[in-house]
Scaffold this active site. Structure first.
Site, mmCIF file in Angstrom:
data_model
loop_
_atom_site.group_PDB
_atom_site.id
_atom_site.type_symbol
_atom_site.label_atom_id
_atom_site.label_comp_id
_atom_site.label_asym_id
_atom_site.label_seq_id
_atom_site.Cartn_x
_atom_site.Cartn_y
_atom_site.Cartn_z
ATOM 1 N N CYS A 66 -1.089 -1.282 13.768
ATOM 2 C CA CYS A 66 -1.474 -0.140 13.329
ATOM 3 C C CYS A 66 -1.243 0.297 12.142
ATOM 4 O O CYS A 66 -2.238 0.864 11.160
ATOM 5 C CB CYS A 66 -1.362 1.096 14.216
ATOM 6 S SG CYS A 66 -1.858 1.117 16.011
ATOM 7 N N HIS B 215 -5.312 1.148 20.058
ATOM 8 C CA HIS B 215 -4.118 2.187 19.956
ATOM 9 C C HIS B 215 -4.666 3.398 19.414
ATOM 10 O O HIS B 215 -5.729 3.315 18.746
ATOM 11 C CB HIS B 215 -3.289 1.569 19.073
ATOM 12 C CG HIS B 215 -2.071 0.453 19.843
ATOM 13 N ND1 HIS B 215 -0.979 0.018 19.484
ATOM 14 C CD2 HIS B 215 -2.409 -0.183 21.077
ATOM 15 C CE1 HIS B 215 -0.504 -0.947 20.081
ATOM 16 N NE2 HIS B 215 -1.418 -0.962 20.950
ATOM 17 N N GLU C 138 -4.052 5.083 16.768
ATOM 18 C CA GLU C 138 -4.459 5.029 15.151
ATOM 19 C C GLU C 138 -5.546 4.409 14.785
ATOM 20 O O GLU C 138 -6.295 4.554 14.037
ATOM 21 C CB GLU C 138 -3.028 4.305 14.509
ATOM 22 C CG GLU C 138 -1.805 5.158 14.530
ATOM 23 C CD GLU C 138 -0.947 4.382 15.816
ATOM 24 O OE1 GLU C 138 -1.423 4.008 16.957
ATOM 25 O OE2 GLU C 138 0.305 4.590 15.689
ATOM 26 N N CYS D 27 2.898 0.959 15.254
ATOM 27 C CA CYS D 27 3.418 -0.525 15.309
ATOM 28 C C CYS D 27 2.869 -1.433 14.285
ATOM 29 O O CYS D 27 1.858 -0.812 13.628
ATOM 30 C CB CYS D 27 2.840 -1.187 16.857
ATOM 31 S SG CYS D 27 1.166 -1.596 16.375
#
Lengths: 152, 119
Positions: free
Chosen positions: A120, A86, A88, A117
């Site tokens: 992250c 992801h 992040e 999320c």
């Protein structure tokens, strides 16, 4: 084939020494007028760049220390075949490599989209980031405060 | 996709081996493996210290390894066996990877399907 793959991975890990100049790929684009709006805008630009190249879903993030971008990332899950890539997580890894530490205290993450999320946000917690700022609208940064570790 | 207690113990022994590998490399004391159809498809010693990466928990490394080897981000039908209870980062990663089941610890605790939890 497995051995070859493992060998490739090993060589890659040897070539990548945290904190060395060789590891930090390229210089980071700094906004002309640094500030929350400019940093969030940069996160949105990275999201757009990554997804237009087909590297993953449209999410981007930058990590800022002392009003300067010290790490950047965008979702590269498709490119890397990695469900953990992801924006992040990529930004945290990039900042850690560039700064040569896995302690990002004193840093703030700006991320495009909604609240990170739990993967992250917990990664932000482990990286000891001071603050999370996100936004579904690039013009409206939302200050989320310190990353929270889900306690359930 | 059933895993007998004997099988689970054997895979935990492999996860323990990953934990020992991490420790001998100077890393944090955690290990994990990912199993599909009775075979190990992903290995994860913790690499937080060695890679200087706070996200390189054993479970994250095992998921990355399995996705890379199987050439898919979709690990449905797989089970993750880890030496300790996965943290929320790792459990959510397992959720994104669509892992079917999580087993952790010496007691082979079966926590079922990973969940996306905010609290």
């Amino acid at each position: 084939m497995l051995t070859r793959r493992l060998f490739t991975r090993l060589m890659a890990s040897l070539a990548v020494v945290p904190g060395t100049a060789a590891h930090a790929a390229g210089s980071l684009l700094q906004p002309a007028n640094p500030g929350p709006l400019a940093f969030l805008k940069r996160a949105f630009d990275l999201a757009e760049t990554g997804s237009s190249r087909g590297e993953g879903t449209p999410y981007g993030a930058v990590i800022v220390k002392n009003n300067k971008i010290v790490g950047e990332g965008w979702n590269r899950s498709a490119l890397k075949t990695d469900p953990t890539a992801h924006g992040e997580v990529e930004a945290i890894q990039d900042a850690c490599r560039r700064l040569g530490t896995r302690d990002l205290s004193g840093c703030v993450i700006y991320t495009s989209g909604g609240r990170p999320c739990p993967m992250c946000e917990t990664a932000c917690h482990w990286a000891e980031l001071d603050e999370v700022v996100y936004g579904t609208d690039a013009a409206k940064p939302i200050r989320h405060g310190r990353p929270r570790y889900p306690s359930c | 996709m059933t895993l007998t207690p004997t099988d689970a113990a054997a895979f935990m022994a492999k996860a323990e081996e990953m934990r020992r590998r991490a420790v001998s490399a100077g890393d944090q004391s955690y290990g994990a493996v990912i199993v599909k159809d009775g075979e190990i498809v992903g290995l994860g010693p913790s690499r937080v210290v060695t890679k200087g990466d706070p996200t390189a928990h054993a479970e994250m490394e095992a998921i990355r390894d399995a996705a890379s080897r199987l050439k898919t981000q979709d690990l449905s039908g797989c089970t993750m066996v880890s030496t300790s209870k996965p943290c929320p980062m790792c459990e959510t990663a397992a959720y994104w990877a669509r892992l079917g089941r999580l087993i952790h610890g010496a007691g082979l605790t079966d926590s079922g399907r990973p969940e996306y939890r905010r609290c």
